[in-house]
Design an enzyme around this catalytic site. Structure first.
Site, mmCIF file in Angstrom:
data_model
loop_
_atom_site.group_PDB
_atom_site.id
_atom_site.type_symbol
_atom_site.label_atom_id
_atom_site.label_comp_id
_atom_site.label_asym_id
_atom_site.label_seq_id
_atom_site.Cartn_x
_atom_site.Cartn_y
_atom_site.Cartn_z
ATOM 1 N N THR A 20 0.852 -1.185 0.000
ATOM 2 C CA THR A 20 0.000 0.000 0.000
ATOM 3 C C THR A 20 0.889 1.237 0.000
ATOM 4 O O THR A 20 2.081 1.135 -0.305
ATOM 5 C CB THR A 20 -0.975 -0.043 1.200
ATOM 6 N N ASN A 21 0.347 2.409 0.300
ATOM 7 C CA ASN A 21 1.162 3.629 0.350
ATOM 8 C C ASN A 21 0.632 4.548 1.440
ATOM 9 O O ASN A 21 -0.345 4.233 2.101
ATOM 10 C CB ASN A 21 1.186 4.306 -1.027
#
Ligand code: CTP
Ligand code: CA
Length: 226
Positions: A33-34
């Protein structure tokens, strides 16, 4: 009070917003993810609602409260976000892509947890590219005919104006919004650079909700509603 006093420049419009990161699974308990917090996209959804629009917010995994009177659809992966957007976009008149969509996902999510023990060397992950949600929507006939106004976002580390203009053309959208400033992720303030075919307008540092209201005004102006 400020919220109710916003001019109803998007009355009668159906606005679809994406926000937050996506989560791309590696196995049932891990993923990629980020750092997107979703704050800017949620602020845009709220501002559009305050401006009188009917708003649907397609959100990746975030820890934020749904803005009042906004319909929210939660998703995890880029593919799910695309599916949710395509299910909603047919009746929308404005699409705002504020999500930080993962560009790649593990080619194959393992069905069972990858185990360290007895598995030899560390696993090598293969990646495949995710669908480009904004480009896909911008290529729809309704968008091409101008019945669906598409807005993209961009976070760049350098040469914002040049990259934003190039990205706007590459995505095929009339308006692209650049995040000014190095680390906007998770912060409550931001500054924006709005790039369209005619001009580049800078919105100076302000809380994200204030910027979102200005952005909504700029979109309404370009739609010819102000
Ligand atoms: N976007 C999208 N789907 C993707 C990737 C990006 O809808 N798979 C949208 C984002 O929501 C944003 C815009 O496209 O509105 C630009 O995203 P960005 O990551 O800046 O552009 P990319 O084309 O992915 O290029 P790069 O990350 O290499 O700069
Ligand atoms: Ca990207």
């Amino acid at each position: 009070l400020v919220a109710c006093l916003q001019p109803k420049v998007l009355r009668g419009q159906r606005v679809l917003v994406t926000a937050g990161p996506t989560f791309e699974p590696i196995d049932p308990i891990r993923g990629i993810t980020n750092h997107s917090s979703g704050k800017m996209g949620f602020a845009v959804a709220r501002a559009a609602r305050e401006a009188g629009a009917e708003v649907t917010l397609v959100a990746g995994p975030v820890h934020l409260r749904t803005p009042r009177s906004v319909r929210r659809v939660d998703v995890q992966t880029a593919q799910q976000m695309l599916d949710a957007v395509l299910a909603e976009v047919e009746t929308a008149s404005v699409f705002i892509a504020a999500a930080a969509v993962a560009d790649w996902r593990p080619a194959q999510a393992a069905e069972r947890k990858l185990k360290k023990e007895g598995s030899g060397p560390p696993p090598a992950l293969a990646f495949v590219e995710n669908p480009d949600i904004l480009a896909t929507v911008a290529a729809l006939p309704r968008a091409r005919r101008g019945e669906l106004y598409c807005v993209g976002f961009a976070a760049e580390s350098h040469d914002l104006l040049a990259h934003a203009q190039a990205k706007r053309l590459r995505k095929g959208v009339p308006l692209l919004v650049g995040n000014i400033g190095p680390d906007t992720f998770g912060r409550d303030d931001n500054a924006l650079l709005l790039v369209d075919e005619r001009e580049a307008v800078e919105l100076p540092p302000a809380p994200k909700i204030a910027l979102a209201r200005q952005l909504v005004g700029e979109i309404a102006r370009r739609l010819g509603h102000v």
